[in-house]
Motif scaffolding. Structure first.
Motif, PDB file in Angstrom:
ATOM      1  N   VAL A  39       0.832  -1.211   0.000  1.00  0.00           N
ATOM      2  CA  VAL A  39       0.000   0.000   0.000  1.00  0.00           C
ATOM      3  C   VAL A  39       0.863   1.256   0.000  1.00  0.00           C
ATOM      4  O   VAL A  39       0.506   2.275  -0.594  1.00  0.00           O
ATOM      5  CB  VAL A  39      -0.950  -0.002   1.213  1.00  0.00           C
ATOM      6  CG1 VAL A  39      -1.742   1.294   1.283  1.00  0.00           C
ATOM      7  CG2 VAL A  39      -1.899  -1.184   1.131  1.00  0.00           C
ATOM      8  N   MET A  40       2.039   1.182   0.641  1.00  0.00           N
ATOM      9  CA  MET A  40       2.923   2.351   0.688  1.00  0.00           C
ATOM     10  C   MET A  40       3.380   2.767  -0.703  1.00  0.00           C
ATOM     11  O   MET A  40       3.733   3.929  -0.929  1.00  0.00           O
ATOM     12  CB  MET A  40       4.158   2.064   1.544  1.00  0.00           C
ATOM     13  CG  MET A  40       3.894   2.072   3.037  1.00  0.00           C
ATOM     14  SD  MET A  40       5.422   1.916   3.985  1.00  0.00           S
ATOM     15  CE  MET A  40       6.072   3.592   3.894  1.00  0.00           C
ATOM     16  N   PHE A  41       3.433   1.820  -1.623  1.00  0.00           N
ATOM     17  CA  PHE A  41       3.889   2.120  -2.977  1.00  0.00           C
ATOM     18  C   PHE A  41       2.741   2.561  -3.880  1.00  0.00           C
ATOM     19  O   PHE A  41       2.951   2.831  -5.062  1.00  0.00           O
ATOM     20  CB  PHE A  41       4.612   0.904  -3.572  1.00  0.00           C
ATOM     21  CG  PHE A  41       5.957   0.672  -2.943  1.00  0.00           C
ATOM     22  CD1 PHE A  41       7.115   1.195  -3.514  1.00  0.00           C
ATOM     23  CD2 PHE A  41       6.065  -0.037  -1.750  1.00  0.00           C
ATOM     24  CE1 PHE A  41       8.345   1.002  -2.920  1.00  0.00           C
ATOM     25  CE2 PHE A  41       7.299  -0.224  -1.145  1.00  0.00           C
ATOM     26  CZ  PHE A  41       8.447   0.296  -1.733  1.00  0.00           C
ATOM     27  N   GLY A  42       1.557   2.636  -3.357  1.00  0.00           N
ATOM     28  CA  GLY A  42       0.396   3.097  -4.113  1.00  0.00           C
ATOM     29  C   GLY A  42       0.216   4.603  -3.954  1.00  0.00           C
ATOM     30  O   GLY A  42       1.095   5.302  -3.448  1.00  0.00           O
ATOM     31  N   PRO A  43      -0.949   5.118  -4.393  1.00  0.00           N
ATOM     32  CA  PRO A  43      -1.206   6.558  -4.347  1.00  0.00           C
ATOM     33  C   PRO A  43      -1.427   7.069  -2.930  1.00  0.00           C
ATOM     34  O   PRO A  43      -1.689   6.296  -2.000  1.00  0.00           O
ATOM     35  CB  PRO A  43      -2.477   6.709  -5.187  1.00  0.00           C
ATOM     36  CG  PRO A  43      -3.137   5.368  -5.117  1.00  0.00           C
ATOM     37  CD  PRO A  43      -2.025   4.367  -5.020  1.00  0.00           C
ATOM     38  N   TYR A  99      -2.246   2.544   5.540  1.00  0.00           N
ATOM     39  CA  TYR A  99      -1.333   1.410   5.587  1.00  0.00           C
ATOM     40  C   TYR A  99      -1.312   0.904   7.025  1.00  0.00           C
ATOM     41  O   TYR A  99      -0.920   1.623   7.931  1.00  0.00           O
ATOM     42  CB  TYR A  99       0.071   1.827   5.124  1.00  0.00           C
ATOM     43  CG  TYR A  99       1.169   0.840   5.464  1.00  0.00           C
ATOM     44  CD1 TYR A  99       1.026  -0.520   5.167  1.00  0.00           C
ATOM     45  CD2 TYR A  99       2.349   1.251   6.070  1.00  0.00           C
ATOM     46  CE1 TYR A  99       2.024  -1.422   5.473  1.00  0.00           C
ATOM     47  CE2 TYR A  99       3.365   0.358   6.371  1.00  0.00           C
ATOM     48  CZ  TYR A  99       3.198  -0.983   6.076  1.00  0.00           C
ATOM     49  OH  TYR A  99       4.187  -1.887   6.384  1.00  0.00           O
ATOM     50  N   VAL A 100      -1.797  -0.317   7.231  1.00  0.00           N
ATOM     51  CA  VAL A 100      -1.859  -0.905   8.570  1.00  0.00           C
ATOM     52  C   VAL A 100      -0.981  -2.149   8.595  1.00  0.00           C
ATOM     53  O   VAL A 100      -1.064  -3.000   7.720  1.00  0.00           O
ATOM     54  CB  VAL A 100      -3.299  -1.284   8.953  1.00  0.00           C
ATOM     55  CG1 VAL A 100      -3.345  -1.857  10.365  1.00  0.00           C
ATOM     56  CG2 VAL A 100      -4.227  -0.072   8.826  1.00  0.00           C
ATOM     57  N   TYR A 101      -0.109  -2.245   9.596  1.00  0.00           N
ATOM     58  CA  TYR A 101       0.768  -3.414   9.694  1.00  0.00           C
ATOM     59  C   TYR A 101       0.776  -3.917  11.133  1.00  0.00           C
ATOM     60  O   TYR A 101       0.405  -3.206  12.069  1.00  0.00           O
ATOM     61  CB  TYR A 101       2.203  -3.073   9.265  1.00  0.00           C
ATOM     62  CG  TYR A 101       2.914  -2.161  10.219  1.00  0.00           C
ATOM     63  CD1 TYR A 101       2.767  -0.782  10.125  1.00  0.00           C
ATOM     64  CD2 TYR A 101       3.725  -2.670  11.242  1.00  0.00           C
ATOM     65  CE1 TYR A 101       3.412   0.064  11.000  1.00  0.00           C
ATOM     66  CE2 TYR A 101       4.377  -1.833  12.121  1.00  0.00           C
ATOM     67  CZ  TYR A 101       4.220  -0.466  11.998  1.00  0.00           C
ATOM     68  OH  TYR A 101       4.857   0.363  12.874  1.00  0.00           O
ATOM     69  N   TRP A 153      -1.429  -3.451  16.155  1.00  0.00           N
ATOM     70  CA  TRP A 153      -1.610  -2.862  14.832  1.00  0.00           C
ATOM     71  C   TRP A 153      -1.128  -1.426  14.875  1.00  0.00           C
ATOM     72  O   TRP A 153      -1.270  -0.749  15.896  1.00  0.00           O
ATOM     73  CB  TRP A 153      -3.085  -2.895  14.420  1.00  0.00           C
ATOM     74  CG  TRP A 153      -3.652  -4.275  14.327  1.00  0.00           C
ATOM     75  CD1 TRP A 153      -4.545  -4.848  15.172  1.00  0.00           C
ATOM     76  CD2 TRP A 153      -3.348  -5.262  13.337  1.00  0.00           C
ATOM     77  NE1 TRP A 153      -4.817  -6.134  14.768  1.00  0.00           N
ATOM     78  CE2 TRP A 153      -4.096  -6.402  13.634  1.00  0.00           C
ATOM     79  CE3 TRP A 153      -2.508  -5.273  12.217  1.00  0.00           C
ATOM     80  CZ2 TRP A 153      -4.035  -7.565  12.874  1.00  0.00           C
ATOM     81  CZ3 TRP A 153      -2.447  -6.432  11.450  1.00  0.00           C
ATOM     82  CH2 TRP A 153      -3.204  -7.560  11.779  1.00  0.00           C
ATOM     83  N   CYS A 154      -0.559  -0.972  13.753  1.00  0.00           N
ATOM     84  CA  CYS A 154      -0.127   0.419  13.647  1.00  0.00           C
ATOM     85  C   CYS A 154      -0.701   1.018  12.375  1.00  0.00           C
ATOM     86  O   CYS A 154      -0.685   0.390  11.312  1.00  0.00           O
ATOM     87  CB  CYS A 154       1.396   0.534  13.626  1.00  0.00           C
ATOM     88  SG  CYS A 154       2.177   0.116  15.194  1.00  0.00           S
ATOM     89  N   HIS A 193      -8.425  -2.652   7.656  1.00  0.00           N
ATOM     90  CA  HIS A 193      -8.406  -1.272   7.180  1.00  0.00           C
ATOM     91  C   HIS A 193      -7.234  -1.003   6.243  1.00  0.00           C
ATOM     92  O   HIS A 193      -7.127   0.082   5.690  1.00  0.00           O
ATOM     93  CB  HIS A 193      -8.351  -0.303   8.368  1.00  0.00           C
ATOM     94  CG  HIS A 193      -9.542  -0.405   9.273  1.00  0.00           C
ATOM     95  ND1 HIS A 193      -9.632  -1.329  10.295  1.00  0.00           N
ATOM     96  CD2 HIS A 193     -10.710   0.287   9.298  1.00  0.00           C
ATOM     97  CE1 HIS A 193     -10.792  -1.177  10.912  1.00  0.00           C
ATOM     98  NE2 HIS A 193     -11.468  -0.222  10.322  1.00  0.00           N
ATOM     99  N   ASN A 194      -6.340  -1.981   6.076  1.00  0.00           N
ATOM    100  CA  ASN A 194      -5.180  -1.771   5.205  1.00  0.00           C
ATOM    101  C   ASN A 194      -5.630  -1.554   3.769  1.00  0.00           C
ATOM    102  O   ASN A 194      -6.379  -2.359   3.222  1.00  0.00           O
ATOM    103  CB  ASN A 194      -4.251  -2.989   5.283  1.00  0.00           C
ATOM    104  CG  ASN A 194      -2.942  -2.757   4.587  1.00  0.00           C
ATOM    105  OD1 ASN A 194      -2.354  -1.681   4.711  1.00  0.00           O
ATOM    106  ND2 ASN A 194      -2.477  -3.745   3.856  1.00  0.00           N
TER     107      ASN A 194
END
Length: 191
Positions: A60-64, A69-71, A78-79, A136-137
């Motif tokens: 997701v970080m490499f998207g728009p 972004y949840v990890y 969760w963050c 939610h990611n």
DNA sequence: TGCCCGATTAACT
DNA sequence: GTTAATCGGGCAA
């Protein structure tokens, strides 16, 4: 009425977005509060998850910009991050603490603590309080269940070193509201 | 495949 | 101040 934050708000340098987020309101299904502490991450520095290129986790970080972004952190917590900058720059803002203003009863139920200052003062704590999980990611930040409202009036923003990392720890990319009682840790007094 | 470590937290001594 | 809980990514073999 507060202005709703759209994708264009996030489609800027992470170092512009991060301080602008302090004082903004984050709600998830109507539960949340004012952002008082965030950290910026950029793929050019080794502390970022995106530093070593795309993986299944950080895709997701490499998207728009303008998406969540949840990890999972330490296999337990969760963050929540907000993806920033034009697609491909793989930068994001970690949400570290909020001042609870809406849905206090739901937060106390999920967290199992009564003290307001322990509900959302930390990245793992606020995700538990707001019910944020890997579900939610990849979700857009300008549509339900998320609601983001721009701050109103002036906010005293301070910066300092990021917390809990060993790489590039010297970069002053942590931003917070000066004097807030809801920070995960206090900022060092200004010189 | 196995091993180490981390953008954390809470419960210990 | 120290440590367990707990698991996916990254790297060595």
């Amino acid at each position: 009425m507060p202005k709703r934050l759209t994708k264009s708000f996030f489609n800027r340098s992470v170092h512009e977005v991060a301080p602008d987020l302090i004082g903004a309101t984050l709600l998830v299904n109507g539960v949340g509060g004012r952002l008082v502490e965030v950290e910026a991450y950029h793929h050019t520095e080794p502390a970022a998850h995106s530093f070593r290129g795309p993986t299944e986790r950080n895709a997701v970080m490499f998207g728009p910009a303008g998406y969540a972004y949840v990890y999972r952190s330490y296999g337990i917590h969760w963050c929540l991050n907000f993806v920033c900058e034009p697609k491909g720059s793989a930068s994001a803002v970690l949400i570290r603490a909020i001042e609870p203003t809406a849905g206090l009863a739901a937060m106390r139920r999920r967290r199992g603590v009564a003290d307001e200052r322990l509900l959302c003062s930390g990245p793992g704590r606020l995700c538990e309080a707001l019910g944020v999980t890997v579900k939610h990611n990849g979700l857009a930040l300008d549509a339900p269940p998320f609601e983001l409202l721009a701050r109103q009036g002036d906010v005293d923003v301070v910066a300092g070193p990021r917390i809990g990392i060993t790489k590039a720890a010297e970069l002053p990319w942590r931003y917070g509201e000066k004097g807030s009682r809801f920070l995960s840790k206090p900022f060092r007094p200004e010189a």
